[in-house]
Design a protein around this motif. Structure first.
Motif, PDB file in Angstrom:
ATOM      1  N   TYR A  33       0.915  -1.170  -0.101  1.00  0.00           N
ATOM      2  CA  TYR A  33      -0.010  -0.302   0.064  1.00  0.00           C
ATOM      3  C   TYR A  33       0.817   1.128   0.048  1.00  0.00           C
ATOM      4  O   TYR A  33       1.902   1.399   0.827  1.00  0.00           O
ATOM      5  CB  TYR A  33      -0.937  -0.115   1.241  1.00  0.00           C
ATOM      6  N   LEU A  34       0.778   2.191  -1.080  1.00  0.00           N
ATOM      7  CA  LEU A  34       1.663   3.136  -1.141  1.00  0.00           C
ATOM      8  C   LEU A  34       0.953   4.500  -1.067  1.00  0.00           C
ATOM      9  O   LEU A  34      -0.037   4.680  -1.396  1.00  0.00           O
ATOM     10  CB  LEU A  34       2.187   3.165  -2.681  1.00  0.00           C
ATOM     11  N   GLY A  35       1.683   5.563  -0.414  1.00  0.00           N
ATOM     12  CA  GLY A  35       0.948   6.712  -0.352  1.00  0.00           C
ATOM     13  C   GLY A  35       1.851   7.478   0.452  1.00  0.00           C
ATOM     14  O   GLY A  35       3.019   7.563   0.353  1.00  0.00           O
ATOM     15  N   ALA A  36       1.302   8.399   1.501  1.00  0.00           N
ATOM     16  CA  ALA A  36       2.257   9.284   2.286  1.00  0.00           C
ATOM     17  C   ALA A  36       1.351   9.887   3.625  1.00  0.00           C
ATOM     18  O   ALA A  36       0.151   9.752   3.667  1.00  0.00           O
ATOM     19  CB  ALA A  36       2.497  10.591   1.417  1.00  0.00           C
ATOM     20  N   ILE A  37       2.190  10.314   4.530  1.00  0.00           N
ATOM     21  CA  ILE A  37       1.619  11.123   5.527  1.00  0.00           C
ATOM     22  C   ILE A  37       1.974  12.583   5.301  1.00  0.00           C
ATOM     23  O   ILE A  37       3.000  13.023   4.910  1.00  0.00           O
ATOM     24  CB  ILE A  37       2.588  10.531   6.823  1.00  0.00           C
ATOM     25  N   GLU A  45       6.735  10.271   2.056  1.00  0.00           N
ATOM     26  CA  GLU A  45       6.234   9.079   1.417  1.00  0.00           C
ATOM     27  C   GLU A  45       6.327   7.747   2.258  1.00  0.00           C
ATOM     28  O   GLU A  45       7.169   7.581   3.132  1.00  0.00           O
ATOM     29  CB  GLU A  45       7.380   8.511   0.064  1.00  0.00           C
ATOM     30  N   THR A  46       5.149   6.944   2.223  1.00  0.00           N
ATOM     31  CA  THR A  46       5.020   6.077   3.174  1.00  0.00           C
ATOM     32  C   THR A  46       4.573   4.780   2.202  1.00  0.00           C
ATOM     33  O   THR A  46       3.514   4.819   1.544  1.00  0.00           O
ATOM     34  CB  THR A  46       4.016   6.273   3.947  1.00  0.00           C
ATOM     35  N   ILE A 111      -6.434   2.612   2.191  1.00  0.00           N
ATOM     36  CA  ILE A 111      -6.475   2.834   3.591  1.00  0.00           C
ATOM     37  C   ILE A 111      -6.266   3.952   3.946  1.00  0.00           C
ATOM     38  O   ILE A 111      -5.094   4.599   3.505  1.00  0.00           O
ATOM     39  CB  ILE A 111      -5.321   1.917   4.225  1.00  0.00           C
ATOM     40  N   THR A 112      -7.048   4.862   4.411  1.00  0.00           N
ATOM     41  CA  THR A 112      -6.976   6.245   4.642  1.00  0.00           C
ATOM     42  C   THR A 112      -7.225   6.438   6.191  1.00  0.00           C
ATOM     43  O   THR A 112      -8.032   5.796   6.884  1.00  0.00           O
ATOM     44  CB  THR A 112      -7.929   7.171   3.820  1.00  0.00           C
ATOM     45  N   GLY A 113      -6.893   7.497   6.832  1.00  0.00           N
ATOM     46  CA  GLY A 113      -7.253   7.856   8.217  1.00  0.00           C
ATOM     47  C   GLY A 113      -6.063   8.759   8.812  1.00  0.00           C
ATOM     48  O   GLY A 113      -5.676   9.621   7.985  1.00  0.00           O
ATOM     49  N   ASN A 114      -5.598   8.508  10.050  1.00  0.00           N
ATOM     50  CA  ASN A 114      -4.761   9.633  10.689  1.00  0.00           C
ATOM     51  C   ASN A 114      -3.607   8.827  11.320  1.00  0.00           C
ATOM     52  O   ASN A 114      -3.753   7.729  11.803  1.00  0.00           O
ATOM     53  CB  ASN A 114      -5.490  10.281  11.825  1.00  0.00           C
ATOM     54  N   TYR A 115      -2.389   9.499  11.189  1.00  0.00           N
ATOM     55  CA  TYR A 115      -1.260   9.221  11.898  1.00  0.00           C
ATOM     56  C   TYR A 115      -1.058  10.140  13.242  1.00  0.00           C
ATOM     57  O   TYR A 115      -1.213  11.104  13.227  1.00  0.00           O
ATOM     58  CB  TYR A 115      -0.175   9.254  11.183  1.00  0.00           C
ATOM     59  N   PHE A 116      -1.126   9.460  14.576  1.00  0.00           N
ATOM     60  CA  PHE A 116      -1.106   9.908  15.605  1.00  0.00           C
ATOM     61  C   PHE A 116       0.541   9.942  16.430  1.00  0.00           C
ATOM     62  O   PHE A 116       0.954   8.935  16.375  1.00  0.00           O
ATOM     63  CB  PHE A 116      -1.951   9.394  16.810  1.00  0.00           C
ATOM     64  N   GLN A 117       0.901  11.116  16.779  1.00  0.00           N
ATOM     65  CA  GLN A 117       2.148  10.929  17.442  1.00  0.00           C
ATOM     66  C   GLN A 117       2.282  12.227  18.611  1.00  0.00           C
ATOM     67  O   GLN A 117       1.944  13.519  18.266  1.00  0.00           O
ATOM     68  CB  GLN A 117       3.342  11.104  16.502  1.00  0.00           C
ATOM     69  N   SER A 118       2.699  12.000  19.770  1.00  0.00           N
ATOM     70  CA  SER A 118       2.748  12.859  20.597  1.00  0.00           C
ATOM     71  C   SER A 118       1.717  14.050  20.821  1.00  0.00           C
ATOM     72  O   SER A 118       1.760  14.956  21.064  1.00  0.00           O
ATOM     73  CB  SER A 118       3.907  13.539  20.446  1.00  0.00           C
ATOM     74  N   GLY A 119       0.567  13.400  20.636  1.00  0.00           N
ATOM     75  CA  GLY A 119      -1.053  14.198  20.928  1.00  0.00           C
ATOM     76  C   GLY A 119      -1.227  14.898  19.797  1.00  0.00           C
ATOM     77  O   GLY A 119      -2.197  15.791  19.485  1.00  0.00           O
ATOM     78  N   MET A 120      -0.558  14.618  18.432  1.00  0.00           N
ATOM     79  CA  MET A 120      -0.779  15.415  17.291  1.00  0.00           C
ATOM     80  C   MET A 120      -1.203  14.387  16.340  1.00  0.00           C
ATOM     81  O   MET A 120      -0.986  13.171  16.273  1.00  0.00           O
ATOM     82  CB  MET A 120       0.560  15.971  16.869  1.00  0.00           C
ATOM     83  N   SER A 121      -2.021  14.822  15.281  1.00  0.00           N
ATOM     84  CA  SER A 121      -2.694  14.044  14.413  1.00  0.00           C
ATOM     85  C   SER A 121      -2.421  14.688  12.823  1.00  0.00           C
ATOM     86  O   SER A 121      -2.696  15.757  12.899  1.00  0.00           O
ATOM     87  CB  SER A 121      -4.251  13.766  14.493  1.00  0.00           C
ATOM     88  N   PRO A 123      -2.955  13.344   8.831  1.00  0.00           N
ATOM     89  CA  PRO A 123      -3.779  12.578   7.785  1.00  0.00           C
ATOM     90  C   PRO A 123      -2.686  11.559   6.972  1.00  0.00           C
ATOM     91  O   PRO A 123      -1.714  11.930   6.678  1.00  0.00           O
ATOM     92  CB  PRO A 123      -4.499  13.393   6.788  1.00  0.00           C
ATOM     93  N   PHE A 124      -3.177  10.329   6.555  1.00  0.00           N
ATOM     94  CA  PHE A 124      -2.396   9.616   5.777  1.00  0.00           C
ATOM     95  C   PHE A 124      -3.397   8.902   4.684  1.00  0.00           C
ATOM     96  O   PHE A 124      -4.593   8.864   4.965  1.00  0.00           O
ATOM     97  CB  PHE A 124      -1.690   8.551   6.517  1.00  0.00           C
ATOM     98  N   SER A 125      -2.942   8.634   3.601  1.00  0.00           N
ATOM     99  CA  SER A 125      -3.583   8.070   2.685  1.00  0.00           C
ATOM    100  C   SER A 125      -2.858   6.912   1.781  1.00  0.00           C
ATOM    101  O   SER A 125      -1.618   7.269   1.333  1.00  0.00           O
ATOM    102  CB  SER A 125      -4.179   8.771   1.747  1.00  0.00           C
TER     103      SER A 125
END
Length: 626
Positions: A33-37, A45-46, A111-121, A123-125
């Motif tokens: 699954y190819l995309g990005a944050i 690129e993710t 697959i789409t949604g959100n990336y969470f780190q240290s209280g921050m969000s 988007p990723f797709s």
């Protein structure tokens, strides 16, 4: 803390497998699954690789190509029957949990949604796709190189070249052009071995990074703590010089290449000891200055802490794991192969019939192995560049992501790069590597020149791409020009058309010619102040070796660093020492002539001779022996 600085410092471990939730039939299929944050001002690129065992267990791993990170394992993965996807990663060193939470769209296969780190969000797709689609598309843009390279070879005064590109783990171009051996009309192939010269330094930097991983070395620990008798000319530099200083050329020393070019009777340990006699021309850590000797010293440090020769360390830690079976650590080993390139120079016009090429013998750089003693083939170098992009060999990580990133990071400002200022306006020294923006894209590269061979390698991490051009032309413009041409095509930019400009710059520098114009047989306008026999003798310098002068019926002659010279009187006690055409050494001395000034003691006798062997410092003085 954002994703970019965090991931660049990770040390990766093994993938963890956890049971999936039941009823995942509506979930995503296994695959890529190819995309990005989307971070503020930055797209990462993710790539997500999903796998599922026959027992229904999911595993997942992430790649971040632009950050040179691959195979990052997950701590937990859950995919429920409604297509909800949850994946977490925990970074042990930071004790930090990051999460990907999203949903799978069967119709769009995303697959789409959100990336969470240290209280921050953020988007990723990610979309299901072919991980090598970009590489295959890039390969089509390189196809007509098969027509272009034969046209550029004679223009660049180069008999042959091996050209290759690896992208996304796939070799998308690999081909030989022209002749590796003019006399026997033998073609260049992807298996042909070339001297890669100073590209060797990138292997040494990688080896040092592996030893840092093992805890045997530290980039910032003073060398004298490893080798107490290490010394440079300057006391402050001696006390504070580290492995990082040696590896990014900031000790204050200029090249001083004539110390090692003819061996001067030294081995690597003696050259290491001779560093204390070499005058700097800049303050310690104040200026980037390329120096083969200090990089060779870094190799000696690796030998000291391991108890193994540099050649054996490179073989065991890099060449063997990467399967680089055609790469050798000595000229003798290369010449035992049936397919190797002979080096050539060309002083005449560019001709298609090869008639103006002059063979250049191979020079064994055994006294500075860590600086330039490797020979390799195109096939092997493509394996090496792919490794430099991933840190992986045979599915195993053999250098940490942290240290791989470290050797590719800027360490010392260099300034403008003369031959590429339009494409790379500023340049920094990394640990061996040069680091700078190529037309706005982060790039890492290095070149090498030796034995009538010129090489260039380049990494474009954002594309997960590596380029290599190996040639058997002395000071050839082809590697730099062709590397730029290929980079333009990979980046889908209009070609910079830099070949003509690079050829012109090299010609202005004298790089398109071999040798100088010796003053051989010229008669002095006036007689020397002293009888010629008064100048005869053996003159020694603790680092630069020995100049031996003899008086013959036809004038003075001498030897220096294994080469024969004749001397012509200039004025007063000044002479010009020019290469003797009767010298049949297969490896030519440096271009031009050496000015010698004999120095007189108070009693009028000659006690020393000096020569500007390193233009950046005072003339080198050789004391006359008894």
């Amino acid at each position: 803390m954002l994703l970019l600085p965090l991931l660049a410092a990770l040390i990766l471990g093994a993938t963890l497998c956890l049971p999936a939730a039941t009823g995942a039939a509506a979930g995503p299929a296994a695959g890529y699954y190819l995309g990005a944050i989307e971070l503020p001002g930055r797209t990462i690129e993710t790539r997500l690789v999903l796998s599922r065992s026959n027992g229904g267990e999911w595993t997942a791993a992430f790649d971040f190509p632009g950050l040179q990170i691959s195979g990052l394992p997950t701590e937990e993965i859950t995919i429920d029957d409604g297509g909800q996807v949850y994946i977490s990663l925990r970074f042990a060193e930071e004790d930090l949990l990051v999460e990907f939470s999203g949903s799978y769209d069967a119709a769009a296969n995303t697959i789409t949604g959100n990336y969470f780190q240290s209280g921050m969000s953020f988007p990723f797709s990610l979309a299901f796709g072919d991980p090598h689609a970009a590489a295959r598309a890039a390969a089509t843009r390189l196809a007509d190189l098969r027509k272009l390279v034969p046209e550029w070879l004679p223009a660049c005064r180069t008999p042959g070249a091996a050209v290759g590109v690896v992208m996304d783990g796939e070799v998308i171009f690999s081909e030989g052009f022209g002749l590796r051996d003019i006399e026997n009309e033998l073609p260049v192939t992807p298996q042909t071995r070339f001297h890669i010269a100073s590209v060797t330094k990138t292997f040494t930097a990688t080896l040092l990074a592996q030893l840092v991983d093992d805890g045997l070395l530290d980039w910032d620990r003073p060398i004298i703590e490893y080798i107490p008798d290490f010394a440079l000319y300057d006391e402050t530099a001696t006390e504070h010089c580290t492995l990082r200083d040696l590896a990014c050329h900031r000790t204050g020393l200029p090249r001083h290449d004539l110390v090692w070019l003819g061996h001067a009777g030294f081995d690597r340990d003696e050259l290491f000891a001779a560093l204390r006699y070499l005058e700097p021309n800049a303050d310690f850590r104040n200026q980037w200055q390329y120096c083969n000797l200090t990089f060779a010293a870094a190799g000696v440090v690796a030998e000291h802490v391991t108890g193994e020769r540099w050649e054996d360390l490179v073989q065991a830690r890099l060449l063997d794991p990467l399967g680089m079976t055609a790469t050798t650590t000595s000229v003798a080993a290369m010449e035992q192969a049936t397919d190797f390139a002979r080096g050539y120079g060309n002083t005449g016009p560019a001709l298609d019939d090869y008639s103006n090429y002059t063979p250049v013998g191979h020079f064994a750089a055994d006294c500075v192995p860590a600086s330039g003693s490797l020979q390799s083939s195109l096939e092997d170098m493509l394996k090496y560049l792919d490794f430099q992009l991933t840190g992986m060999a045979g599915g195993e990580r053999i250098i940490s992501a942290e240290q791989l990133t470290e050797i590719h990071l800027p360490q010392m400002a260099i300034g403008a790069l003369t031959m590429a200022s339009q494409e790379t306006p500023v340049l920094n020294g990394g640990l061996a590597w040069a680091v700078g923006p190529y037309r706005g894209y982060y790039s890492v590269f290095h070149g090498g020149i030796m034995d009538g061979c010129t090489a260039e390698v380049m990494l474009i991490p954002e594309l997960k791409a590596g380029i290599v051009v190996l040639t058997n032309g002395q000071f050839s413009a082809l590697p730099k020009a062709l590397t730029h041409e290929i980079a333009d095509r990979l980046l889908e930019l209009e070609p910079s058309q830099s070949v003509d400009r690079i050829i012109a710059v090299l010609d202005q520098m004298g790089g398109g010619e071999m040798g100088g114009t010796p003053v051989i047989g010229a008669q002095p306008e006036t007689a020397s102040p002293l009888p010629l026999a008064s100048y005869a003798g053996v003159y020694a310098h603790p680092a630069y070796g020995t100049i031996s002068i003899i008086a013959r019926e036809d004038g003075l002659a001498g030897t220096y660093n294994g080469f024969a010279y004749v001397l012509t009187h200039l004025k007063d006690h000044e002479f010009i020492m020019a290469h003797d055409p009767a010298d049949e050494s297969p490896y030519p001395p440096l271009a031009g002539n050496l000015p010698l000034t004999f120095m007189l003691a108070d009693d009028g006798t000659v006690h020393a001779v000096s020569s500007l062997l390193e233009p950046a410092v005072n003339p080198i003085e050789f004391a006359r022996g008894a």
